[in-house]
Design a protein around this motif. Structure first.
Motif, PDB file in Angstrom:
ATOM      1  N   HIS A 172      10.680  44.458 -47.384  1.00 51.78           N
ATOM      2  CA  HIS A 172      11.595  43.605 -48.149  1.00 51.78           C
ATOM      3  C   HIS A 172      10.888  43.189 -49.435  1.00 51.78           C
ATOM      4  O   HIS A 172       9.876  42.506 -49.408  1.00 51.78           O
ATOM      5  N   LYS A 223      16.826  45.759 -59.864  1.00 53.28           N
ATOM      6  CA  LYS A 223      17.498  44.838 -58.945  1.00 53.28           C
ATOM      7  C   LYS A 223      18.699  45.502 -58.276  1.00 53.28           C
ATOM      8  O   LYS A 223      19.841  45.288 -58.653  1.00 53.28           O
ATOM      9  N   ASP A 231      10.990  41.225 -52.922  1.00 55.36           N
ATOM     10  CA  ASP A 231      11.702  40.137 -53.586  1.00 55.36           C
ATOM     11  C   ASP A 231      11.659  40.264 -55.103  1.00 55.36           C
ATOM     12  O   ASP A 231      12.652  40.071 -55.779  1.00 55.36           O
ATOM     13  N   ASN A 286      19.961  46.031 -54.244  1.00 53.43           N
ATOM     14  CA  ASN A 286      19.576  45.689 -52.877  1.00 53.43           C
ATOM     15  C   ASN A 286      19.404  46.953 -52.041  1.00 53.43           C
ATOM     16  O   ASN A 286      19.750  48.055 -52.456  1.00 53.43           O
ATOM     17  N   THR A 305      20.985  48.001 -49.465  1.00 57.16           N
ATOM     18  CA  THR A 305      22.242  48.678 -49.150  1.00 57.16           C
ATOM     19  C   THR A 305      22.673  49.582 -50.301  1.00 57.16           C
ATOM     20  O   THR A 305      23.154  50.699 -50.083  1.00 57.16           O
ATOM     21  N   GLU A 349      20.425  48.130 -42.955  1.00 54.95           N
ATOM     22  CA  GLU A 349      19.434  47.083 -43.195  1.00 54.95           C
ATOM     23  C   GLU A 349      18.432  47.015 -42.049  1.00 54.95           C
ATOM     24  O   GLU A 349      18.140  45.948 -41.498  1.00 54.95           O
TER      25      GLU A 349
END
Length: 147
Positions: A59, A66, A61, A68, A70, A53
């Motif tokens: 980043h 969808k 949103d 993340n 990671t 990260e």
């Protein structure tokens, strides 16, 4: 009028077909192996950075896919390890490596397309490399081994 004999290539032909051991085809496949190896190593670093990260990536949103950062990191890390191994296989002349290289470059192309919002310039460069690797490995025809 009499027909004149024609000594050139038949009509509709673009010249002689390339030989199996053309230096361009061999060089392209070798270069594709090197690119796949380097692309795999860089994807490993990209995946490690995403797993940690790091602040390298934007980043996002509101993104359609969808997952993340990671999750993308693990996907890129796994694809990178397998791509690096396939690149080594292509450079060593393994027969399985061409098909695996085409498959992995295709998966990398898809993954980099989905990774576009996080690193757009890098993703486009990697996608161009993947297209070259797919083309080069698909057009290379190695000579059959003599028994």
């Amino acid at each position: 009028m009499t027909a004149q004999p024609h000594s050139g290539a038949p009509s509709g032909s673009y010249g002689p077909a390339p030989t199996r051991n053309s230096p361009w085809a061999t060089g392209g496949a070798t270069f594709a192996g090197v690119l796949l190896l380097l692309n795999g190593i860089l994807a490993i670093f990209q995946g490690i950075s995403a797993i940690a990260e790091d602040d390298v990536y934007a980043h996002i949103d509101d993104y359609v896919y969808k997952i993340n950062l990671t999750g993308w990191g693990w996907i890129l890390l796994i694809l990178g390890v397998i791509a690096a191994l396939a690149g080594v296989g292509i450079l060593s002349g393994a027969t399985w490596a061409r098909a695996v290289g085409i498959l992995l470059a295709s998966l990398s192309l898809l993954a980099q397309f989905l990774f576009l919002p996080y690193a757009p310039v890098w993703s486009v460069i990697t996608m161009a490399i993947d297209v070259f690797v797919i083309w080069s490995l698909a057009t290379y025809r190695p000579a059959a081994a003599s028994p």
